[in-house]
Scaffold this motif. Structure first.
Motif, PDB file in Angstrom:
ATOM      1  N   ASP A  25       0.833  -1.206   0.000  1.00 11.29           N
ATOM      2  CA  ASP A  25       0.000   0.000   0.000  1.00 11.29           C
ATOM      3  C   ASP A  25       0.871   1.261   0.000  1.00 11.29           C
ATOM      4  N   GLN A  26       1.945   1.228   0.786  1.00 13.10           N
ATOM      5  CA  GLN A  26       2.817   2.397   0.890  1.00 13.10           C
ATOM      6  C   GLN A  26       3.544   2.686  -0.416  1.00 13.10           C
ATOM      7  N   LEU A  27       3.966   1.614  -1.112  1.00  8.85           N
ATOM      8  CA  LEU A  27       4.701   1.788  -2.367  1.00  8.85           C
ATOM      9  C   LEU A  27       3.773   1.892  -3.570  1.00  8.85           C
ATOM     10  N   GLY A  28       2.534   1.477  -3.404  1.00  7.44           N
ATOM     11  CA  GLY A  28       1.569   1.566  -4.491  1.00  7.44           C
ATOM     12  C   GLY A  28       1.740   0.509  -5.564  1.00  7.44           C
ATOM     13  N   VAL A  29       2.393  -0.613  -5.224  1.00  9.98           N
ATOM     14  CA  VAL A  29       2.584  -1.699  -6.184  1.00  9.98           C
ATOM     15  C   VAL A  29       2.371  -3.029  -5.487  1.00  9.98           C
ATOM     16  N   GLN A  30       2.024  -4.053  -6.255  1.00 16.19           N
ATOM     17  CA  GLN A  30       1.959  -5.406  -5.711  1.00 16.19           C
ATOM     18  C   GLN A  30       3.345  -6.023  -5.778  1.00 16.19           C
ATOM     19  N   LEU A  31       3.775  -6.618  -4.687  1.00 19.14           N
ATOM     20  CA  LEU A  31       5.130  -7.161  -4.593  1.00 19.14           C
ATOM     21  C   LEU A  31       5.168  -8.681  -4.657  1.00 19.14           C
ATOM     22  N   LEU A  32       4.114  -9.336  -4.193  1.00 20.17           N
ATOM     23  CA  LEU A  32       4.084 -10.793  -4.174  1.00 20.17           C
ATOM     24  C   LEU A  32       2.800 -11.299  -4.814  1.00 20.17           C
ATOM     25  N   LEU A  33       2.940 -12.380  -5.569  1.00 21.89           N
ATOM     26  CA  LEU A  33       1.782 -13.098  -6.090  1.00 21.89           C
ATOM     27  C   LEU A  33       1.506 -14.265  -5.154  1.00 21.89           C
ATOM     28  N   ARG A  34       0.315 -14.315  -4.566  1.00 22.52           N
ATOM     29  CA  ARG A  34      -0.039 -15.374  -3.638  1.00 22.52           C
ATOM     30  C   ARG A  34      -0.701 -16.519  -4.398  1.00 22.52           C
ATOM     31  N   HIS A  35      -0.143 -17.709  -4.240  1.00 21.63           N
ATOM     32  CA  HIS A  35      -0.691 -18.899  -4.898  1.00 21.63           C
ATOM     33  C   HIS A  35      -1.180 -19.859  -3.820  1.00 21.63           C
ATOM     34  N   PRO A  36      -2.472 -20.059  -3.693  1.00 19.23           N
ATOM     35  CA  PRO A  36      -2.983 -20.970  -2.658  1.00 19.23           C
ATOM     36  C   PRO A  36      -2.313 -22.337  -2.721  1.00 19.23           C
ATOM     37  N   SER A  37      -1.789 -22.764  -1.601  1.00 17.73           N
ATOM     38  CA  SER A  37      -1.097 -24.061  -1.437  1.00 17.73           C
ATOM     39  C   SER A  37       0.210 -24.154  -2.213  1.00 17.73           C
ATOM     40  N   ARG A  38       0.606 -23.065  -2.900  1.00 20.46           N
ATOM     41  CA  ARG A  38       1.860 -23.112  -3.656  1.00 20.46           C
ATOM     42  C   ARG A  38       2.797 -21.962  -3.313  1.00 20.46           C
ATOM     43  N   GLY A  39       2.525 -21.270  -2.227  1.00 18.07           N
ATOM     44  CA  GLY A  39       3.435 -20.238  -1.776  1.00 18.07           C
ATOM     45  C   GLY A  39       3.290 -18.930  -2.524  1.00 18.07           C
ATOM     46  N   VAL A  40       4.399 -18.187  -2.619  1.00 21.34           N
ATOM     47  CA  VAL A  40       4.388 -16.869  -3.241  1.00 21.34           C
ATOM     48  C   VAL A  40       5.544 -16.756  -4.240  1.00 21.34           C
ATOM     49  N   THR A  41       5.367 -15.857  -5.198  1.00 19.78           N
ATOM     50  CA  THR A  41       6.437 -15.512  -6.131  1.00 19.78           C
ATOM     51  C   THR A  41       6.513 -13.997  -6.234  1.00 19.78           C
ATOM     52  N   ALA A  42       7.697 -13.501  -6.572  1.00 21.53           N
ATOM     53  CA  ALA A  42       7.907 -12.064  -6.679  1.00 21.53           C
ATOM     54  C   ALA A  42       7.309 -11.528  -7.964  1.00 21.53           C
ATOM     55  N   THR A  43       6.697 -10.359  -7.894  1.00 20.00           N
ATOM     56  CA  THR A  43       6.223  -9.677  -9.092  1.00 20.00           C
ATOM     57  C   THR A  43       7.404  -8.964  -9.754  1.00 20.00           C
ATOM     58  N   ALA A  44       7.151  -8.417 -10.939  1.00 16.65           N
ATOM     59  CA  ALA A  44       8.201  -7.661 -11.631  1.00 16.65           C
ATOM     60  C   ALA A  44       8.633  -6.457 -10.799  1.00 16.65           C
ATOM     61  N   ALA A  45       7.682  -5.839 -10.113  1.00  8.99           N
ATOM     62  CA  ALA A  45       8.015  -4.693  -9.257  1.00  8.99           C
ATOM     63  C   ALA A  45       8.946  -5.109  -8.126  1.00  8.99           C
ATOM     64  N   ALA A  46       8.681  -6.259  -7.534  1.00 11.04           N
ATOM     65  CA  ALA A  46       9.545  -6.747  -6.458  1.00 11.04           C
ATOM     66  C   ALA A  46      10.931  -7.090  -6.968  1.00 11.04           C
ATOM     67  N   GLU A  47      10.999  -7.695  -8.157  1.00 10.19           N
ATOM     68  CA  GLU A  47      12.296  -8.053  -8.731  1.00 10.19           C
ATOM     69  C   GLU A  47      13.161  -6.817  -8.942  1.00 10.19           C
ATOM     70  N   LYS A  48      12.521  -5.673  -9.243  1.00  9.71           N
ATOM     71  CA  LYS A  48      13.273  -4.447  -9.479  1.00  9.71           C
ATOM     72  C   LYS A  48      13.937  -3.925  -8.211  1.00  9.71           C
ATOM     73  N   ILE A  49      13.334  -4.184  -7.063  1.00  8.33           N
ATOM     74  CA  ILE A  49      13.849  -3.582  -5.833  1.00  8.33           C
ATOM     75  C   ILE A  49      14.535  -4.561  -4.902  1.00  8.33           C
ATOM     76  N   VAL A  50      14.421  -5.872  -5.169  1.00 11.95           N
ATOM     77  CA  VAL A  50      14.881  -6.841  -4.167  1.00 11.95           C
ATOM     78  C   VAL A  50      16.384  -6.763  -3.951  1.00 11.95           C
TER      79      VAL A  50
END
Length: 299
Positions: free
Chosen positions: A44-69
């Motif tokens: 919310d603070q950054l105004g972008v989605q950072l993680l994609l939530r996959h039920p029973s399969r965990g999370v993956t980074a979005t393109a926005a997250a990859e840029k800042i990680v």
């Protein structure tokens, strides 16, 4: 005023590394809701989605997250450095360095470096990883390693290297092989002999390129990703091999003697390097380990 906290960045990085909120919670010893709430607020603070939530399969980074990680990892590492400097007396370093190594280099190089590090910086511990060089490069670029011991072959541009040693290829033969009577051996002498190929990148391509550059085509009889398996087959007289890493003692696991001879051709040497991401400024732990490695391997 910054719109995020170091704790939020830590939660993000660990979730990406663990590929799950549950795994991150276990590693950090906090509750899953604590992490979920902190990351939702960060998004919310950054105004972008950072993680994609996959039920029973965990999370993956979005393109926005990859840029800042990577920047987040760097910021967290230097925040840890700052905290350490304020708490330490200045006489010692304390912390954990995540170090990877190409699998053939690890047993020949790492034990000595660990010994030297324990003497010069006893407060630094190492979290070690070994594997094929392409895998070590992958996890280094993902930020899961701080540094890695590699050969300076086919490294991507984003990798910064410090040269530690230079190795030249040699010929390994069974002790009773007819060519073992020679002081040195040319590639042309080997081309009709069966080759036992170390089939792990980048070694495989490097050795084959030596023949290719000389206009020759070797006869590959067997191959293995294990240097000791290759040495074992050579010891049984199944063929010769070209190698760079040389274990101490020219005897195989099952007791056969090897004849080691220099390669007469002007083969390209291989450099052993300490690699890190060029975009990340090294921490005190990294620069201290680099200094130890340079002194130990260039002495």
């Amino acid at each position: 005023m910054h719109r995020f906290t170091l704790r939020q960045l830590e939660y993000l990085v660990v979730c990406i590394d663990c590929r799950s909120v549950a795994g991150a919670a276990e590693r950090l010893n906090v509750s899953q809701p604590t992490i979920s709430v902190a990351l939702s607020k960060l998004e919310d603070q950054l105004g972008v989605q950072l993680l994609l939530r996959h039920p029973s399969r965990g999370v993956t980074a979005t393109a926005a997250a990859e840029k800042i990680v990577q920047s987040a990892r760097n910021l967290l590492a230097h925040a840890t450095d700052l905290e350490r400097q304020t708490m330490d007396t200045g006489t010692s370093l304390v912390g954990t360095l995540r170090l990877g190594s190409f699998s053939t280099l690890a047993p020949a190089v790492l034990p000595g470096l660990i010994h030297q590090l324990s003497i010069q910086h006893p407060g630094i511990s190492l979290r070690l990883s070994e594997g094929p060089q392409d895998r070590m490069i992958e996890v280094l670029c993902e930020g899961q390693l701080d540094m890695a011991l590699l050969y300076d072959i086919d490294l991507p541009d984003e990798i910064h290297t410090t040269s530690l040693a230079q190795r030249t290829p040699y010929v390994a033969l069974a002790a009773d092989h007819p060519l073992a009577a020679r002081q040195s051996i040319a590639l042309a002498d080997l081309v009709d002999e069966p080759l036992i190929l170390l089939e792990v990148p980048p070694s495989k391509e490097y050795f084959l390129s030596l023949f290719r550059d000389a206009g020759l085509q070797p006869r590959v009889r067997h191959s293995s990703p294990s240097i000791e398996m290759v040495r074992g087959m050579v010891g049984w007289g199944l063929g010769y091999s070209l190698l760079v890493t040389r274990p101490e003692g020219d005897r195989t696991y099952d007791g056969h003697s090897l004849a080691i001879r220099p390669l007469r051709d002007s083969a390209r040497p291989s450099k052993v390097v300490l690699a890190r991401l060029a975009t990340l400024r090294p921490t005190q732990l990294m620069t201290s380990f680099e200094a130890v490695a340079v002194r130990a391997m260039q002495a």
